[in-house]
Motif scaffolding. Structure first.
Motif, PDB file in Angstrom:
ATOM      1  N   VAL A 217     -12.620  -0.829  -3.625  1.00 37.09           N
ATOM      2  CA  VAL A 217     -11.562  -0.887  -2.620  1.00 37.09           C
ATOM      3  C   VAL A 217     -10.443   0.086  -2.964  1.00 37.09           C
ATOM      4  O   VAL A 217      -9.947   0.821  -2.096  1.00 37.09           O
ATOM      5  N   MET A 218     -10.042   0.111  -4.226  1.00 44.65           N
ATOM      6  CA  MET A 218      -8.961   0.999  -4.631  1.00 44.65           C
ATOM      7  C   MET A 218      -9.370   2.466  -4.513  1.00 44.65           C
ATOM      8  O   MET A 218      -8.531   3.328  -4.236  1.00 44.65           O
ATOM      9  N   MET A 219     -10.646   2.754  -4.700  1.00 49.24           N
ATOM     10  CA  MET A 219     -11.143   4.120  -4.455  1.00 49.24           C
ATOM     11  C   MET A 219     -10.982   4.479  -2.986  1.00 49.24           C
ATOM     12  O   MET A 219     -10.527   5.576  -2.645  1.00 49.24           O
ATOM     13  N   ALA A 220     -11.323   3.542  -2.095  1.00 49.12           N
ATOM     14  CA  ALA A 220     -11.203   3.790  -0.659  1.00 49.12           C
ATOM     15  C   ALA A 220      -9.748   3.973  -0.235  1.00 49.12           C
ATOM     16  O   ALA A 220      -9.462   4.667   0.740  1.00 49.12           O
ATOM     17  N   LEU A 221      -8.819   3.361  -0.983  1.00 47.52           N
ATOM     18  CA  LEU A 221      -7.397   3.435  -0.650  1.00 47.52           C
ATOM     19  C   LEU A 221      -6.664   4.526  -1.424  1.00 47.52           C
ATOM     20  O   LEU A 221      -5.435   4.609  -1.368  1.00 47.52           O
ATOM     21  N   GLU A 222      -7.412   5.368  -2.115  1.00 43.11           N
ATOM     22  CA  GLU A 222      -6.805   6.447  -2.893  1.00 43.11           C
ATOM     23  C   GLU A 222      -6.505   7.641  -1.995  1.00 43.11           C
ATOM     24  O   GLU A 222      -7.361   8.112  -1.243  1.00 43.11           O
ATOM     25  N   GLY A 223      -5.274   8.131  -2.031  1.00 43.19           N
ATOM     26  CA  GLY A 223      -4.892   9.291  -1.230  1.00 43.19           C
ATOM     27  C   GLY A 223      -3.433   9.226  -0.818  1.00 43.19           C
ATOM     28  O   GLY A 223      -2.692   8.324  -1.210  1.00 43.19           O
ATOM     29  N   GLU A 224      -3.026  10.202  -0.006  1.00 44.89           N
ATOM     30  CA  GLU A 224      -1.656  10.245   0.492  1.00 44.89           C
ATOM     31  C   GLU A 224      -1.452   9.138   1.518  1.00 44.89           C
ATOM     32  O   GLU A 224      -2.319   8.879   2.352  1.00 44.89           O
ATOM     33  N   LYS A 225      -0.291   8.478   1.479  1.00 49.67           N
ATOM     34  CA  LYS A 225      -0.042   7.323   2.329  1.00 49.67           C
ATOM     35  C   LYS A 225       0.811   7.681   3.550  1.00 49.67           C
ATOM     36  O   LYS A 225       1.678   8.555   3.495  1.00 49.67           O
ATOM     37  N   GLU A 226       0.540   6.965   4.650  1.00 50.14           N
ATOM     38  CA  GLU A 226       1.333   7.047   5.886  1.00 50.14           C
ATOM     39  C   GLU A 226       1.492   8.488   6.381  1.00 50.14           C
ATOM     40  O   GLU A 226       2.600   8.993   6.573  1.00 50.14           O
ATOM     41  N   VAL A 227       0.381   9.147   6.621  1.00 46.49           N
ATOM     42  CA  VAL A 227       0.389  10.545   7.063  1.00 46.49           C
ATOM     43  C   VAL A 227       0.370  10.604   8.592  1.00 46.49           C
ATOM     44  O   VAL A 227      -0.518  10.062   9.241  1.00 46.49           O
ATOM     45  N   ILE A 228       1.358  11.289   9.154  1.00 45.97           N
ATOM     46  CA  ILE A 228       1.492  11.414  10.605  1.00 45.97           C
ATOM     47  C   ILE A 228       0.992  12.782  11.058  1.00 45.97           C
ATOM     48  O   ILE A 228       1.301  13.800  10.440  1.00 45.97           O
ATOM     49  N   MET A 229       0.206  12.806  12.136  1.00 47.25           N
ATOM     50  CA  MET A 229      -0.262  14.048  12.747  1.00 47.25           C
ATOM     51  C   MET A 229      -0.180  13.916  14.259  1.00 47.25           C
ATOM     52  O   MET A 229      -0.225  12.803  14.804  1.00 47.25           O
ATOM     53  N   THR A 230      -0.048  15.046  14.942  1.00 45.82           N
ATOM     54  CA  THR A 230      -0.029  15.058  16.397  1.00 45.82           C
ATOM     55  C   THR A 230      -1.107  16.006  16.920  1.00 45.82           C
ATOM     56  O   THR A 230      -1.577  16.901  16.207  1.00 45.82           O
TER      57      THR A 230
ATOM     58  N   LEU B 269       0.820  -1.209   0.000  1.00 41.83           N
ATOM     59  CA  LEU B 269       0.000   0.000   0.000  1.00 41.83           C
ATOM     60  C   LEU B 269       0.853   1.257   0.000  1.00 41.83           C
ATOM     61  O   LEU B 269       0.559   2.212  -0.737  1.00 41.83           O
ATOM     62  N   ASP B 270       1.909   1.281   0.815  1.00 42.14           N
ATOM     63  CA  ASP B 270       2.714   2.508   0.899  1.00 42.14           C
ATOM     64  C   ASP B 270       3.942   2.472  -0.010  1.00 42.14           C
ATOM     65  O   ASP B 270       4.865   3.277   0.150  1.00 42.14           O
ATOM     66  N   ASP B 271       3.953   1.515  -0.936  1.00 44.77           N
ATOM     67  CA  ASP B 271       4.995   1.450  -1.969  1.00 44.77           C
ATOM     68  C   ASP B 271       6.379   1.237  -1.380  1.00 44.77           C
ATOM     69  O   ASP B 271       7.375   1.786  -1.868  1.00 44.77           O
ATOM     70  N   SER B 272       6.450   0.414  -0.317  1.00 42.16           N
ATOM     71  CA  SER B 272       7.746   0.112   0.295  1.00 42.16           C
ATOM     72  C   SER B 272       8.022  -1.393   0.267  1.00 42.16           C
ATOM     73  O   SER B 272       8.736  -1.922   1.122  1.00 42.16           O
TER      74      SER B 272
END
Length: 230
Positions: free
Chosen positions: A71-84, A26-29
């Motif tokens: 499913v791919m529509m639901a997974l569309e967007g920026e990956k692994e976004v961190i917020m505090t 998913l996160d291309d790693s």
């Protein structure tokens, strides 16, 4: 607390590696994951470089996810976004698998034994995997922290689930706002105790069942057989 003090490091389990493998797609790693986890790949014969037999379902799970447009529509967007942010007098950090504020949603990918199976939870009894593994808590915290950062209304939350069955099952699940609010209220009610343990030296309670607690366990009483399943 043992993890926070680095007294205990949770060992890698097959289930954890399975989930991490699918997440790395998913996160291309994926290539980095392969380099970090060579033990799950064959090193000899015609299957050299391929997943070992007990992990090969991971590739099929990825194929099943990729082949479903919804499913791919639901997974569309920026990956692994961190917020505090801050909740109930304590700092929090979240990491969203998929973040898509443009379309008003974020998503988390979960690999599960079975999407429609009943799971046992000490507090709830038999329930869905969403309740059993604390994913309502996760969605509530993610929803609130994200809204703090954006200073806007709550986004829609998606849990994209893929099962470890053959063939894998899949679903896109959401948690309603009433359930999210109830979960935030429960977190708030527990926070004073959590902060006392984490910051003020109050002693944590042992669950007596996880690997760490089993290692430290000392028998102090006799159990009735009916206590064995809570």
């Amino acid at each position: 607390m043992a993890k926070l003090t680095e007294e205990y490091t949770e060992p890698k389990s097959e289930a954890l590696l399975f989930g991490s493998y699918v997440h790395s797609w998913l996160d291309d790693s994926l290539e980095e994951f392969k380099e970090s986890n060579p033990d799950i790949f064959s090193t000899r014969g015609a299957s050299k470089g391929q997943l070992k037999a007990n992990y090969q379902l991971g590739d099929e799970m990825i194929r099943v996810l990729k082949s479903d447009p919804f499913v791919m529509m639901a997974l569309e967007g920026e990956k692994e976004v961190i917020m505090t942010g801050e909740l109930f007098g304590a700092p929090w950090k979240i990491r969203m698998d998929v973040y898509n504020p443009q379309y008003g949603r974020f998503a988390d990918l979960k690999t599960v034994k079975g999407i429609y199976e009943k799971y046992w939870h000490q507090e709830y009894g038999y329930c869905s995997f969403v309740e059993a593994y604390g994913y309502i808590t996760q969605m509530a915290v993610y929803t609130e922290i994200e809204s703090q950062n954006r200073e806007g209304d709550w986004l829609e939350n998606f849990i994209v689930a893929i099962s470890k069955q053959d063939p894998p099952d899949k679903a896109v699940i959401t948690v309603d706002h009433v359930s999210l609010n109830l979960e935030l209220e429960e977190i708030q009610a527990k926070m004073e105790r959590i902060k006392s343990v984490k910051y003020d030296g109050e002693q944590p309670e042992s669950c007596g069942k996880c690997e760490y607690c089993r290692k430290k366990k000392m028998v102090t009483t006799v159990l009735d057989y009916r206590e064995l399943i809570g």
